[in-house]
Design a protein around this motif. Structure first.
Motif, PDB file in Angstrom:
ATOM      1  N   TYR A 213      82.562  28.637  11.050  1.00 28.44           N
ATOM      2  CA  TYR A 213      82.936  27.661  10.020  1.00 28.44           C
ATOM      3  C   TYR A 213      84.406  27.860   9.683  1.00 28.44           C
ATOM      4  N   LEU A 214      85.222  26.818   9.866  1.00 27.08           N
ATOM      5  CA  LEU A 214      86.671  26.929   9.707  1.00 27.08           C
ATOM      6  C   LEU A 214      87.162  28.105  10.560  1.00 27.08           C
ATOM      7  N   ASN A 215      87.859  29.057   9.942  1.00 28.97           N
ATOM      8  CA  ASN A 215      88.363  30.192  10.726  1.00 28.97           C
ATOM      9  C   ASN A 215      87.432  31.405  10.664  1.00 28.97           C
ATOM     10  N   TYR A 216      86.237  31.227  10.118  1.00 29.28           N
ATOM     11  CA  TYR A 216      85.300  32.340   9.995  1.00 29.28           C
ATOM     12  C   TYR A 216      84.386  32.420  11.220  1.00 29.28           C
ATOM     13  N   SER A 217      84.127  33.635  11.644  1.00 31.59           N
ATOM     14  CA  SER A 217      83.220  33.876  12.763  1.00 31.59           C
ATOM     15  C   SER A 217      81.774  33.766  12.297  1.00 31.59           C
ATOM     16  N   VAL A 218      80.862  33.769  13.259  1.00 29.69           N
ATOM     17  CA  VAL A 218      79.433  33.759  12.922  1.00 29.69           C
ATOM     18  C   VAL A 218      79.093  34.953  12.049  1.00 29.69           C
ATOM     19  N   GLU A 219      79.662  36.101  12.379  1.00 30.12           N
ATOM     20  CA  GLU A 219      79.374  37.315  11.613  1.00 30.12           C
ATOM     21  C   GLU A 219      79.869  37.193  10.171  1.00 30.12           C
ATOM     22  N   GLU A 220      81.042  36.616   9.990  1.00 32.20           N
ATOM     23  CA  GLU A 220      81.576  36.470   8.632  1.00 32.20           C
ATOM     24  C   GLU A 220      80.774  35.451   7.833  1.00 32.20           C
ATOM     25  N   VAL A 221      80.368  34.379   8.493  1.00 27.97           N
ATOM     26  CA  VAL A 221      79.521  33.398   7.814  1.00 27.97           C
ATOM     27  C   VAL A 221      78.206  34.040   7.390  1.00 27.97           C
ATOM     28  N   GLN A 222      77.661  34.871   8.250  1.00 27.30           N
ATOM     29  CA  GLN A 222      76.418  35.569   7.914  1.00 27.30           C
ATOM     30  C   GLN A 222      76.629  36.514   6.739  1.00 27.30           C
ATOM     31  N   GLN A 223      77.781  37.175   6.690  1.00 31.50           N
ATOM     32  CA  GLN A 223      78.098  38.054   5.562  1.00 31.50           C
ATOM     33  C   GLN A 223      78.097  37.272   4.255  1.00 31.50           C
ATOM     34  N   ALA A 224      78.708  36.085   4.281  1.00 32.11           N
ATOM     35  CA  ALA A 224      78.766  35.268   3.073  1.00 32.11           C
ATOM     36  C   ALA A 224      77.373  34.813   2.659  1.00 32.11           C
ATOM     37  N   ALA A 225      76.578  34.357   3.626  1.00 35.29           N
ATOM     38  CA  ALA A 225      75.223  33.907   3.317  1.00 35.29           C
ATOM     39  C   ALA A 225      74.363  35.044   2.789  1.00 35.29           C
ATOM     40  N   THR A 226      74.550  36.232   3.339  1.00 32.58           N
ATOM     41  CA  THR A 226      73.801  37.401   2.878  1.00 32.58           C
ATOM     42  C   THR A 226      74.184  37.761   1.449  1.00 32.58           C
ATOM     43  N   ALA A 227      75.474  37.653   1.143  1.00 32.77           N
ATOM     44  CA  ALA A 227      75.934  37.934  -0.220  1.00 32.77           C
ATOM     45  C   ALA A 227      75.325  36.951  -1.209  1.00 32.77           C
TER      46      ALA A 227
END
Length: 298
Positions: A213-227
């Motif tokens: 999403y935008l400049n975020y990787s799948v892993e970073e998006v998952q971090q945000a969703a987990t938070a």
């Protein structure tokens, strides 16, 4: 439902607004959904002449016949469909805006638009001419207030300094914090409200699998969703959390949520009754991923 003043205008908007772009072609079904939203306290309904070649405005206009005084209708202008219907061209000229508003008024079945927004914008536009068009329409009583829909800081700065815009519609979410760097403080300083779209980040913060999403990787998006899940738990409180994160910003007058189904409307209505996030919860969300920044049109 809480209501906030839109900039320096006389408009009081519901903090949860109805984004109409995804409505289907069944006017009766759309009317039922829109009436349920209004009955629940949602008063701002956002459309555009671009959506479905004007049919989106038509379905909104049909729905609110007889209830016009209870709603705030927001629409947008600037994208002119080609005569062959195979695309559109950007046209922010004064003559076009003065012509296009008449078509929007007819489709919406009203003699005034509460919030008329420029649907984009570049530094190459005839900005003063564009502003003149909106000012004339306001003087004529055809619009009550005007704004722009843009994520370009350089364009936003021009309208802040040269016009009397009441609002800027822009994308803002936990996964798109670009406005925090320059746009939000500037608009707050000048008492111009933000209408925030994209609060769900295309659903990846709410109920869809992680993807870039935008400049975020799948892993970073998952971090945000987990938070988000950690703060909220599961179910409805996830929607409450991502919406409240956006509305924590005092300059944000309303979160414009795209609504197409009964379930989406129910979640939006429930979000209006949410419990506010604590400072610690907001801080935890903000730590989940580093803030992004605008790279272009600065």
């Amino acid at each position: 439902m809480k209501y906030n003043q839109l900039g320096k205008s006389a408009l009081q908007v519901s903090e949860i607004s109805f984004g109409c772009m995804s409505l289907g072609n069944d006017h009766a079904a759309n009317a039922r959904l829109l009436h349920r939203a209004l009955d629940a306290g949602i008063t701002l309904f956002d459309t555009a002449d671009l959506y479905e070649k004007g049919e989106n405005e038509t379905t909104v206009g049909k729905a609110f016949q007889g209830r016009r005084q209870q709603v705030l209708l927001a629409t947008k202008v600037g994208n002119q469909w080609r005569t062959d219907g195979r695309g559109w061209d950007w046209n922010p000229s004064k003559p076009y805006i003065l012509q296009a508003v008449e078509h929007s008024l007819r489709r919406l079945q009203t003699d005034y638009i509460d919030l008329y927004q420029l649907h984009g914008g570049t530094l190459e536009d005839p900005i003063d001419e564009t502003i003149e068009a909106f000012e004339r329409l306001q003087e004529q009583g055809k619009i009550r207030a005007y704004g722009i829909s843009s994520i370009r800081p350089n364009v936003i700065r021009e309208y802040v300094s040269r016009s009397r815009i009441a609002s800027v519609m822009m994308q803002y979410s936990l996964l798109d914090r670009r406005p925090e760097e320059s746009c939000l403080p500037l608009l707050q300083e000048h008492q111009i409200s933000v209408l925030a779209r994209g609060s769900y980040a295309q659903g990846v913060l709410v109920d869809k699998p992680a993807q870039p999403y935008l400049n975020y990787s799948v892993e970073e998006v998952q971090q945000a969703a987990t938070a988000v899940k950690h703060v909220a738990g599961n179910g409805q409180k996830i929607v409450d959390t991502v919406v409240d994160f956006v509305l924590q910003q005092p300059v944000v007058a309303s979160a414009v949520l795209g609504i197409r189904t009964d379930e989406q409307l129910a979640a939006a209505i429930q979000a209006a009754a949410r419990l506010p996030l604590s400072p610690a919860e907001v801080a935890a969300l903000r730590r989940a991923v580093p803030p992004s920044r605008y790279e272009l049109h600065r």
